[in-house]
Design an enzyme around this catalytic site. Structure first.
Site, short mmCIF file in Angstrom:
data_model
loop_
_atom_site.label_atom_id
_atom_site.label_comp_id
_atom_site.label_asym_id
_atom_site.label_seq_id
_atom_site.Cartn_x
_atom_site.Cartn_y
_atom_site.Cartn_z
N GLU A 268 20.23 51.01 46.45
CA GLU A 268 20.38 52.42 46.86
C GLU A 268 21.60 53.05 46.20
OE1 GLU A 268 19.83 51.11 51.08
OE2 GLU A 268 18.75 53.01 51.19
N GLU B 114 14.89 45.88 53.30
CA GLU B 114 15.44 46.13 54.64
C GLU B 114 14.44 45.85 55.75
OE1 GLU B 114 16.09 47.95 52.01
OE2 GLU B 114 18.10 48.83 52.09
C1 LIG Z 1 21.79 50.51 54.55
C2 LIG Z 1 21.08 49.47 53.78
O1 LIG Z 1 19.83 49.98 53.43
C3 LIG Z 1 20.97 48.24 54.59
C4 LIG Z 1 21.02 47.01 53.76
O2 LIG Z 1 21.33 46.97 52.62
S1 LIG Z 1 20.64 45.59 54.61
C5 LIG Z 1 20.71 44.35 53.35
C6 LIG Z 1 19.50 44.31 52.49
N1 LIG Z 1 19.59 43.20 51.60
C7 LIG Z 1 18.95 42.05 51.81
O3 LIG Z 1 18.20 41.90 52.76
C8 LIG Z 1 19.20 40.93 50.84
C9 LIG Z 1 19.72 39.73 51.57
N2 LIG Z 1 20.03 38.62 50.72
C10 LIG Z 1 19.09 37.87 50.11
O4 LIG Z 1 17.90 38.12 50.17
C11 LIG Z 1 19.54 36.65 49.38
O5 LIG Z 1 20.80 36.29 49.91
C12 LIG Z 1 19.70 36.84 47.85
C13 LIG Z 1 18.30 37.02 47.24
C14 LIG Z 1 20.56 38.02 47.55
C15 LIG Z 1 20.37 35.58 47.27
O6 LIG Z 1 19.65 34.44 47.65
P1 LIG Z 1 20.25 32.96 47.37
O7 LIG Z 1 20.65 32.88 45.97
O8 LIG Z 1 19.21 32.02 47.89
O9 LIG Z 1 21.57 32.84 48.20
P2 LIG Z 1 21.79 32.96 49.78
O10 LIG Z 1 22.13 31.61 50.31
O11 LIG Z 1 20.70 33.71 50.43
O12 LIG Z 1 23.08 33.90 49.80
C16 LIG Z 1 24.35 33.45 49.35
C17 LIG Z 1 25.37 33.89 50.37
O13 LIG Z 1 25.44 35.31 50.35
C18 LIG Z 1 25.27 35.81 51.65
N3 LIG Z 1 24.56 37.09 51.58
C19 LIG Z 1 23.52 37.41 50.78
N4 LIG Z 1 23.19 38.70 50.97
C20 LIG Z 1 24.04 39.19 51.89
C21 LIG Z 1 24.21 40.46 52.50
N5 LIG Z 1 23.46 41.50 52.16
N6 LIG Z 1 25.18 40.58 53.43
C22 LIG Z 1 25.96 39.55 53.76
N7 LIG Z 1 25.86 38.33 53.22
C23 LIG Z 1 24.91 38.16 52.29
C24 LIG Z 1 24.44 34.75 52.37
O14 LIG Z 1 24.58 34.82 53.77
C25 LIG Z 1 25.01 33.48 51.79
O15 LIG Z 1 26.21 33.23 52.47
P3 LIG Z 1 26.65 31.71 52.76
O16 LIG Z 1 26.81 31.08 51.42
O17 LIG Z 1 27.91 31.87 53.52
O18 LIG Z 1 25.54 31.09 53.58
#
Ligand SMILES: C[C@H](O)CC(=O)SCCNC(=O)CCNC(=O)[C@H](O)C(C)(C)COP(=O)(O)OP(=O)(O)OC[C@H]1O[C@@H](n2cnc3c(N)ncnc32)[C@H](O)[C@@H]1OP(=O)(O)O
Length: 734
Positions: free
Chosen positions: A115, A135
């Site tokens: 975004e 999301e």
């Molecule tokens: C207002 C907005 O519209 C609202 C938002 O943005 S809500 C967030 C939307 N984003 C998401 O849902 C993406 C979430 N993350 C993911 O899908 C996956 O972490 C990824 C594809 C980025 C990476 O995956 P992968 O390589 O397997 O690593 P993964 O173990 O998941 O993440 C690595 C670390 O980053 C952290 N992390 C990843 N995305 C994060 C996020 N958005 N916020 C906080 N921590 C996050 C994980 O918790 C993990 O922490 P840890 O090592 O302490 O356990």
């Protein structure tokens, strides 16, 4: 010291200000990072030496979105503290400030990360970068303008699809759709390309784009509303009864009808409404719980302990489980030795692996070349010659204790002393499996359970069962292997059924008790699947697993937990009638020979039900079945499951209650939108669960009341108000 969120700022001699999001590991948008970003942008716009801005990310990544941990931070306020001020700042400083801003993206740009990038005037991404708005998987909707900008960049239908499915696309596809303006073939090419584009826009050689006000990709209003109607119907079908997908579409529609600015305001309202729902809390809980299963006390926190590579794994038994396990290993780069007792069985096992891999090629999930490479990693064997190559063995033969004991005694001689010896048993005590091993404590260190779920190459959970002697090194190696083969691991203690099967034995038994009380099994299944959201009800599950397996596994629980099992004639009667389920074409349901579609078979089932009800005699002669509502049925089935889950937590079979939440979601299909078994139980409340269990106990003859007897852990939580997810209280100090 914990890393501090910071948007680093520098101005290069060519007049480009480079702002770098930096918050390890992936630069999630912590509120302080957002504040620092807008501060850096203000600086750039105010600096006369700056012609244009490039926004990028440190740590080899752009941004995975808003910092999800803020949603669990009680000080952050509802919805992680997200309000319209962030949208205002994106409009003011990214999209509409005096200097153009170009996003330079690598790794992932997800959620708020994409975004922010869409709020820039242009985007350059490295090939392979993942771009998406996931999301909805967190029970919220995009809240930094994504509901407005994505449809304006990629078109309404594609935008809706990307948001509703939460599926990211690669940069190359993004270029075709118009989500990115250029793709850099590699990381080295990213900054030069973004810098050149930013300077071109600043000099007027390229147009400056504002995605919030674009309309060129939007269809005419009538067509747009028809697309949204279709999307609503599709969302209703996919996400039965969930509100947040519809809220997302409301926000999109508001922007289509009244323009991007009005759409942002609508998005803010819809975001707040979604963030207030339990679904959001449950899905955020599952997000972190799933990642936390990889952290195991006394294993992953031991200084200096490093996982050893698992290059070659031997699988014993080429049946459905063994071939599925071998497939999972081979697909992920691990060499496999598949051992069977004779050539015919070996050919069968190898054939199943080939079929599993071929089906992935057919579905477009992998290329033929990759499939060939995976198959080349599998070697067949009829004896233990070559087992000295194996770093680990996974035994997957039938549930026969003497047979397993013999295999483990043989393995001890055939394998290197450092090889891990594991069994895929679903219920048998692991120590019993290794009882005939001669090597004493050293042998017991390397013995563990590696319990996969069928089909093993598809199901995402791996239950790693430790005995009191299993070594930390061996557990760490198995955790690392689970990451290689893309399974979520849950380390559990050794008991009948371990965590998953143990918690779910009351699921079927409670359902069978309802059938013996005169309730219609098809109604029960309908309520459990349709209303609660399980993938299938207990009777349909019985048919999938097989009545014979159900009987066999159930017998283990009858032996181990005689005080709290419900034993009925119904499943044995199905076995005697050869109604074993899908595999014989009939069970509780009948199955179409060609399509394998299940349909109720009340006439066929009636005599078996009548016989079982007669024998069970749960009701006085002539009494009518109890009038249970759908809600009663759910309590009847799931509260005994919660009760057993509480025992599993109290006994320390799981490291933490959240592990059981993950296991219930990933292995049994407990709806993730409910946050897993114990999370959901806390939402319901221990007090209510205890009261209902006691009420049910009073409805059945006394000899069956034990099935509903609340365990101490549940009773104590009900009395004290302590959360079930808190785990057992620490022992009182003397
Ligand atoms: C207002 C907005 O519209 C609202 C938002 O943005 S809500 C967030 C939307 N984003 C998401 O849902 C993406 C979430 N993350 C993911 O899908 C996956 O972490 C990824 C594809 C980025 C990476 O995956 P992968 O390589 O397997 O690593 P993964 O173990 O998941 O993440 C690595 C670390 O980053 C952290 N992390 C990843 N995305 C994060 C996020 N958005 N916020 C906080 N921590 C996050 C994980 O918790 C993990 O922490 P840890 O090592 O302490 O356990």
């Amino acid at each position: 010291m914990a890393p501090q969120p910071e948007a680093q700022y520098r101005v290069d001699p060519d007049g480009v200000a480079v702002i770098t999001l930096n918050y390890p590991p992936l630069n999630a948008l912590h509120p302080l990072l957002l504040r620092s970003l807008f501060e850096a942008l203000r600086r750039a716009h105010a600096d006369g030496a700056v012609k244009a801005v490039v926004l990028t990310g440190a740590n080899g990544n752009f941004c995975p979105g808003f910092d999800i941990s803020q949603f669990q931070n009680p000080d952050a306020g509802a919805g992680g503290g997200i309000d319209n001020s962030i949208n205002d700042a994106i409009c003011k400083y990214l999209e509409g400030g005096p200097k153009p801003v170009v996003a330079a993206i690598q790794g992932v740009a997800l959620g708020g990360g994409l975004e922010v990038a869409m709020g820039c005037n242009a985007r350059v991404a490295v090939a392979g970068t993942k771009l998406g708005l996931p999301e909805l998987t967190l029970g919220i909707i995009p809240g930094f303008g994504g509901t407005q900008r994505l449809p304006r960049l990629v078109g309404l239908a594609k935008g809706c699809e990307m948001m509703l499915t939460s599926t990211p696309i690669k940069a190359e596809a993004g270029l075709k759709l118009g989500l990115v303006d250029a793709v850099a073939p590699d990381v080295g090419g990213l900054m030069p390309a973004a810098r050149a584009l930013a300077l071109d826009i600043a000099a007027g050689r390229r147009p400056r784009m504002y995605s919030l006000t674009r309309t060129d990709k939007l269809p005419a209003l009538g067509e747009a509303l028809a697309i949204l109607d279709m999307a609503r119907a599709e969302a209703g079908r996919r996400a039965r009864g969930l509100a947040h997908p519809q809220l997302c579409l409301d926000a999109i529609q508001a922007g289509i009808e009244a323009g991007g600015q009005a759409g942002l305001a609508a998005e803010g309202r819809a975001f707040a409404a979604a963030a207030a729902l339990d679904t959001h809390k449950a899905l955020v809980h599952i997000f972190f719980a799933q990642r936390a299963t990889k952290k195991v006390k006394g294993v992953t926190d031991v200084p200096g302990l490093k996982p050893r590579p698992m290059r070659c794994v031997a699988v014993i038994g080429g049946g459905l489980m063994g071939s599925g396990i071998a497939t999972a290993l081979a697909l992920n780069g691990v060499a496999v030795i598949l051992k069977e007792v004779n050539q015919q069985f070996l050919d069968g096992g190898l054939g199943r692996i080939r079929a599993n891999v071929a089906s992935r090629v057919k579905k477009g999930a992998m290329s033929q070349a990759a499939a060939d490479a995976a198959l080349a990693r599998v070697t067949g064997a009829l004896d233990y010659g070559g087992f000295d190559r194996a770093d680990m063995v996974i035994e997957a033969v039938i549930e026969d204790i003497p047979l397993k004991q013999k295999i483990f005694a043989d393995l001890e001689k055939a394998c290197r002393p450092d090889a891990i010896l594991s069994t895929n048993t679903s219920t048998i005590d692991i120590e019993l499996v290794g009882a005939k091993m001669a090597g004493g404590a050293a042998a017991r260190r390397r013995l563990l359970g590696a319990h996969f779920f069928s089909p093993a190459h598809v199901m995402p959970l791996l239950e790693i069962v430790r005995t009191k002697d299993t070594g930390a090194q061996e557990l760490l190696d198995t955790l690392a292997l689970s990451a290689v083969i893309k399974k979520t691991p849950v380390v559990v203690g050794n008991c009948t059924g371990f965590a998953v099967n143990r918690v779910f034995f009351p699921y079927t038994m409670a359902a069978v008790m309802l059938a013996d009380l005169g309730l219609d099994p098809y109604r029960v299944d309908g309520v459990v699947a349709g209303r609660f959201g399980m993938p299938m009800g207990p009777f349909r599950l019985n048919d999938l697993v097989g009545s014979d397996i159900g009987l066999h596994v159930g017998a283990n629980f009858v032996t181990s937990f005689p005080d709290r099992v419900y034993v009925s004639r119904l499943i044995p009667a199905l076995n005697e009638a050869k109604r074993l389920g899908e595999k014989t074409g009939k069970g509780f349901y009948k199955f179409d020979a060609k399509t394998r579609k299940a349909s109720p078979d009340p006439e066929g089932l009636a005599p078996l039900l009548e016989g079982s009800r007669r024998e069970a005699a749960l009701l006085p002669a002539g009494a009518k079945p109890p009038a249970l509502s759908d809600a009663d049925i759910l309590d009847w089935i799931f509260f005994p499951v919660v009760n057993e889950g509480c025992r599993v937590v109290a006994e320390g079979i799981v490291d933490k209650a959240a592990d059981l939440d993950v296991a219930s979601v990933m292995a049994m299909g407990f709806p993730p939108v409910r946050g897993g078994l114990i999370f959901w139980a806390d939402l319901v409340g221990a007090k209510r669960i205890v009261a209902r269990l006691q009420q049910f106990a009073a409805m059945v003859p006394p000899q069956h009341a034990g099935f509903f007897a609340p365990c101490d852990y549940l009773l104590q939580a009900a009395a004290s108000g302590r959360k079930l997810s808190a785990g057992p209280p620490p022992p009182a100090k003397l």
